[in-house]
Write an enzyme that holds these catalytic residues in place. Structure first.
Site, PDB file in Angstrom:
ATOM      1  N   VAL A  23      33.015  29.613 -36.902  1.00 48.81           N
ATOM      2  CA  VAL A  23      31.947  30.297 -36.166  1.00 48.81           C
ATOM      3  C   VAL A  23      31.370  29.383 -35.091  1.00 48.81           C
ATOM      4  CG1 VAL A  23      29.602  31.239 -36.343  1.00 48.81           C
ATOM      5  CG2 VAL A  23      31.337  31.892 -38.025  1.00 48.81           C
ATOM      6  N   GLY A 102      28.423  36.809 -51.051  1.00 52.40           N
ATOM      7  CA  GLY A 102      28.912  37.890 -51.885  1.00 52.40           C
ATOM      8  C   GLY A 102      28.081  39.147 -51.771  1.00 52.40           C
ATOM      9  N   ILE A 126      33.998  33.320 -55.073  1.00 49.59           N
ATOM     10  CA  ILE A 126      35.203  33.100 -55.875  1.00 49.59           C
ATOM     11  C   ILE A 126      35.559  34.327 -56.692  1.00 49.59           C
ATOM     12  CG2 ILE A 126      34.771  30.617 -56.024  1.00 49.59           C
ATOM     13  CD1 ILE A 126      33.935  31.125 -58.991  1.00 49.59           C
ATOM     14  N   ASP A 127      34.601  35.250 -56.877  1.00 49.36           N
ATOM     15  CA  ASP A 127      34.810  36.386 -57.780  1.00 49.36           C
ATOM     16  C   ASP A 127      35.771  37.439 -57.227  1.00 49.36           C
ATOM     17  OD1 ASP A 127      32.934  35.172 -59.435  1.00 49.36           O
ATOM     18  OD2 ASP A 127      31.266  36.311 -58.581  1.00 49.36           O
ATOM     19  N   GLY A 185      51.022  32.410 -67.076  1.00 44.86           N
ATOM     20  CA  GLY A 185      51.799  32.853 -68.224  1.00 44.86           C
ATOM     21  C   GLY A 185      50.955  33.105 -69.457  1.00 44.86           C
ATOM     22  N   VAL A 251      35.101  25.768 -61.501  1.00 48.76           N
ATOM     23  CA  VAL A 251      35.968  26.666 -60.725  1.00 48.76           C
ATOM     24  C   VAL A 251      35.418  26.876 -59.309  1.00 48.76           C
ATOM     25  CG1 VAL A 251      36.980  28.987 -60.677  1.00 48.76           C
ATOM     26  CG2 VAL A 251      36.702  27.798 -62.844  1.00 48.76           C
ATOM     27  N   ARG A 252      34.133  26.663 -59.107  1.00 49.86           N
ATOM     28  CA  ARG A 252      33.539  26.850 -57.780  1.00 49.86           C
ATOM     29  C   ARG A 252      33.777  25.666 -56.852  1.00 49.86           C
ATOM     30  NH1 ARG A 252      27.441  29.155 -58.281  1.00 49.86           N
ATOM     31  NH2 ARG A 252      27.910  31.275 -58.959  1.00 49.86           N
TER      32      ARG A 252
END
Length: 320
Positions: A23, A102, A126-127, A185, A251-252
């Site tokens: 941006v 989000g 991330i969701d 898996g 995870v973030r």
């Protein structure tokens, strides 16, 4: 349009910095000034706003999180909060706003749109639970982070012949569990969008044991229930030597994947193009590998995110 503002809101996601960078650089390339708003809508109302230059976004594309910081600010849902925000935007001469975040962030952008201020939403979470796009910024990095953990957990699960319940983030959406589960898996994937029967889960685990399988990996979306609760319910059907691993906020974090960096760069550049053309009230997405824009009000009010349940069926067919 001579001045554009940009903020990040809600939960952070890898790739947000890449979007901010795009941006800023696209705007400057087109002769537009950019103002960064710290701490999301809270910073907007407080007037925590500063001009951004090329140097401000240098050495940022590879960094996780958001250097503009983020915050949840429910007060922006009120008329008072929205009017204060618009007052600050006008005070700094900002004519259009890019909002990265989000669902809650989109509602903030929608509120500004309804009050006549041009805002463009970029999906950053991330969701992967935002309507109007196949993928959100941060999702690819998140599932790869989960995948790395799945691979590591499989090593210890096999060594001890154990069942592992791996709880992953995602709020009320199962995309992280679904995609990382197929890629890793997983023996079972448990998501909010698909019913499951604990008795059948236990049956499939036992069938695997009877065939000599040395591990069982269950990927559980947090929107279904907690990992420990799931393990307790599973234990009612047998002793599967179950352990629980809750991945949580790890995870973030982390450096964004190549895919997230490219996606963020495309979204950021396109947001500037839209505002430059005087177009607001839109949200950007990637549909069928094409960058698109849609009416943000219509997207939020008339659409609902749906996961790719064909992946769920695929995993059921190949995970035994």
């Amino acid at each position: 349009m001579k001045r554009i503002g940009i903020l990040t809101s809600g939960g952070d996601a890898p790739g947000m910095n890449a979007a901010i960078r795009a941006v800023v650089r696209k705007s400057i390339f087109d002769g537009i000034e950019v103002y960064g708003i710290n701490y999301g809508f809270a910073g907007l109302v407080a007037g925590d706003i500063r001009r951004l230059d090329v140097a401000d976004v240098g050495d940022k594309i590879q960094r996780g999180g958001t250097f503009l910081y983020s915050a949840r600010y429910p007060e922006f849902a009120t008329e008072e909060g929205q009017l204060k925000g618009i007052e600050q935007l006008k005070k700094f001469g900002i004519e259009g706003l890019v909002v990265i975040g989000g669902d809650g962030s989109y509602h903030g952008a929608m509120a500004l749109t309804k009050r006549g201020f041009p805002a463009v939403g970029i999906p950053g979470t991330i969701d992967n639970d935002i309507p109007g796009t196949d993928f959100t910024i941060g999702f690819d990095t998140a599932i790869n982070t989960v995948l790395e953990s799945i691979d590591r957990i499989r090593d210890t699960a096999t060594s001890h012949v154990r069942t592992f319940v791996i709880e992953v983030m995602g709020r009320n959406a199962g995309d992280i569990a679904l995609w990382s589960g197929v890629a890793g898996g997983a023996d079972e994937i448990i998501i909010p969008e698909h019913d499951f029967d604990m008795k059948n889960v236990a049956k499939r685990i036992q069938e695997g044991r009877d065939r000599g399988k040395k591990h069982c990996l269950i990927i559980l979306a947090e929107g279904v229930m907690g990992g420990n609760e799931f393990a307790d319910k599973l234990s009612e059907y047998g002793d599967f030597h179950t352990r629980v691993s809750i991945l949580g906020h790890v995870v973030r974090g982390g450096s964004p994947s190549a895919r997230d960096r490219v996606l963020a760069s495309k979204f950021g550049s396109y947001a500037v193009e839209l505002l430059k053309e005087g177009k607001g009230g839109l949200c950007i997405g990637m549909l069928d590998n094409q960058v698109v824009a849609a009416d943000i009000i219509d997207t939020l009010e008339n659409n609902k995110h749906k996961p790719d349940l064909s992946l769920y069926e695929l995993n059921h067919e190949i995970s035994f």
